[in-house]
Enzyme design. Structure first.
Site, mmCIF file in Angstrom:
data_model
loop_
_atom_site.group_PDB
_atom_site.id
_atom_site.type_symbol
_atom_site.label_atom_id
_atom_site.label_comp_id
_atom_site.label_asym_id
_atom_site.label_seq_id
_atom_site.Cartn_x
_atom_site.Cartn_y
_atom_site.Cartn_z
ATOM 1 C CD GLU A 26 -3.707 -2.539 7.397
ATOM 2 O OE1 GLU A 26 -2.420 -2.622 7.167
ATOM 3 O OE2 GLU A 26 -4.226 -1.500 7.164
ATOM 4 C CG HIS A 86 -6.046 2.177 4.882
ATOM 5 N ND1 HIS A 86 -5.599 2.911 5.736
ATOM 6 C CD2 HIS A 86 -5.089 1.168 4.960
ATOM 7 C CE1 HIS A 86 -4.402 2.599 6.241
ATOM 8 N NE2 HIS A 86 -3.734 1.473 5.726
ATOM 9 N N GLY A 90 2.703 -1.203 4.139
ATOM 10 C CA GLY A 90 2.643 0.223 4.080
ATOM 11 C C GLY A 90 4.205 0.807 3.707
ATOM 12 C CG ASN A 139 -1.661 1.200 1.319
ATOM 13 O OD1 ASN A 139 -1.852 2.045 0.428
ATOM 14 N ND2 ASN A 139 -2.379 1.316 2.727
ATOM 15 C CD1 TRP A 140 3.323 0.912 -3.239
ATOM 16 C CD2 TRP A 140 3.579 2.247 -4.894
ATOM 17 N NE1 TRP A 140 3.947 0.060 -4.063
ATOM 18 C CE2 TRP A 140 4.100 0.871 -5.130
ATOM 19 C CE3 TRP A 140 3.600 3.269 -5.873
ATOM 20 C CZ2 TRP A 140 4.896 0.719 -6.436
ATOM 21 C CZ3 TRP A 140 4.233 3.059 -7.267
ATOM 22 C CH2 TRP A 140 4.895 1.638 -7.374
ATOM 23 C CE LYS A 141 -0.147 3.443 4.691
ATOM 24 N NZ LYS A 141 -0.395 3.686 6.194
ATOM 25 N N GLY A 162 2.082 2.234 10.922
ATOM 26 C CA GLY A 162 2.814 3.630 11.001
ATOM 27 C C GLY A 162 3.699 3.701 12.222
ATOM 28 C CB SER A 206 4.819 -1.895 12.522
ATOM 29 O OG SER A 206 4.231 -0.553 12.713
HETATM 30 P P1 PGA Z 1 2.797 0.282 7.826
HETATM 31 O O1 PGA Z 1 1.149 0.732 7.084
HETATM 32 O O2 PGA Z 1 3.201 -0.731 7.171
HETATM 33 O O3 PGA Z 1 3.410 1.677 7.232
HETATM 34 O O4 PGA Z 1 2.465 0.360 9.320
HETATM 35 C C1 PGA Z 1 0.311 -0.453 6.988
HETATM 36 C C2 PGA Z 1 -1.026 0.091 6.322
HETATM 37 O O5 PGA Z 1 -1.497 1.145 6.698
HETATM 38 O O6 PGA Z 1 -1.474 -0.543 5.488
#
Ligand code: PGA
Length: 254
Positions: free
Chosen positions: A167, A97, A234, A9-11, A173, A213
């Site tokens: 999640e 999400h 992420g 998930n590149w956001k 994050g 994470s």
């Molecule tokens: P992260 O995000 O791996 O940076 O914790 C995961 C997500 O939001 O899908």
């Protein structure tokens, strides 16, 4: 055994088209060497066409980070429909999400997004997870209600096109993922609730991913001890050295 599914998930990253193309190209190169791992990249909408290879679309699959709950076009400024995504080669769509939920996505809207996505023949990756944990376990009620609410009003036929990404919001994050032993318990719980909605047979087939994470050091343990079918990644998915190490570590699991 089914291949493990790793979804990046590149956001809202990276900031340029050139960087996006590079991440996709390098991720595709590594994905082409994997034997038992399927990789999906979910870039921002505008970079999607640059991340789809016309010559070898099957090596790196591409997903979107959301899709409109509206079907069939119309006066919906700012929206992108699931059918449009399918038309350009997208195969997966992340739905619900926590960062979208925080901006107002309710379970009812999420259920409509899943409907539009699955009716277009795409896979919906439904994200669920509790925001906090309490000692008396009421987070399980919260999570159960969230799963049922997000899956409300969907026909049984949708079930085969739904993947659940568990999640825990407090782990997204952050620096530490949930402990793999706990992930195993949560994955069983998610399947139990899925069975209550769609029946036991559908629940045996549903893929459950873990996200929050995940990095190259904890990925293999999360899959083996946590007993999940894959990961939603992420930050590490746009960090090429880390993501490459993560994919290799997952593919090396016996
Ligand atoms: P992260 O995000 O791996 O940076 O914790 C995961 C997500 O939001 O899908």
């Amino acid at each position: 055994m089914a291949k493990r599914l790793i979804v990046g998930n590149w956001k809202m990253n990276p900031s340029t088209l050139a960087e996006a193309s590079k991440i996709a190209r390098k991720t595709r190169r590594i994905s082409g060497t994997l034997k038992q791992t399927e990789v999906v990249a979910c870039p921002p909408f505008v970079f999607i066409p640059a991340c789809i290879s016309k010559r070898s679309p099957g090596i790196l699959r591409v997903g979107a980070q959301t899709a409109s709950p509206e079907e069939g076009g119309g006066p919906h400024t700012g929206e992108v429909g699931a059918e449009m995504l399918r038309d350009i080669g997208v195969e997966y769509v992340i739905v619900g999400h926590s960062e979208m939920r925080a901006k107002g996505d309710t379970d009812a809207v999420i259920s409509r997004r899943i409907k539009a996505v699955t009716q277009a023949g795409l896979h919906a990756i439904l994200c669920v997870g509790e925001t906090t944990r309490d000692e008396n376990g009421s987070y399980l009620d919260v999570l159960g209600a969230q799963i049922k609410g997000s899956l409300a009003d969907l026909g049984e036929k949708s079930a085969k096109n739904i993947i659940i990404a568990y999640e825990p919001v407090w782990a997204i994050g952050g620096t530490e993922a949930m402990a793999p032993e706990q992930i195993r318990e949560m994955s069983i719980f998610v399947k139990k609730v899925f069975a209550e909605v769609f029946g036991q047979e559908a629940a045996m087939k549903v893929k459950v991913l873990y996200g929050g994470s995940v990095h190259f050091r904890n990925a293999a343990d999360i899959i083996t001890i946590g007993q999940v079918d894959g990961l939603l990644v992420g930050r590490e998915s746009v960090n090429l050295p880390g993501f490459s190490a993560l994919l290799k570590a997952v593919d090396a699991i016996a």
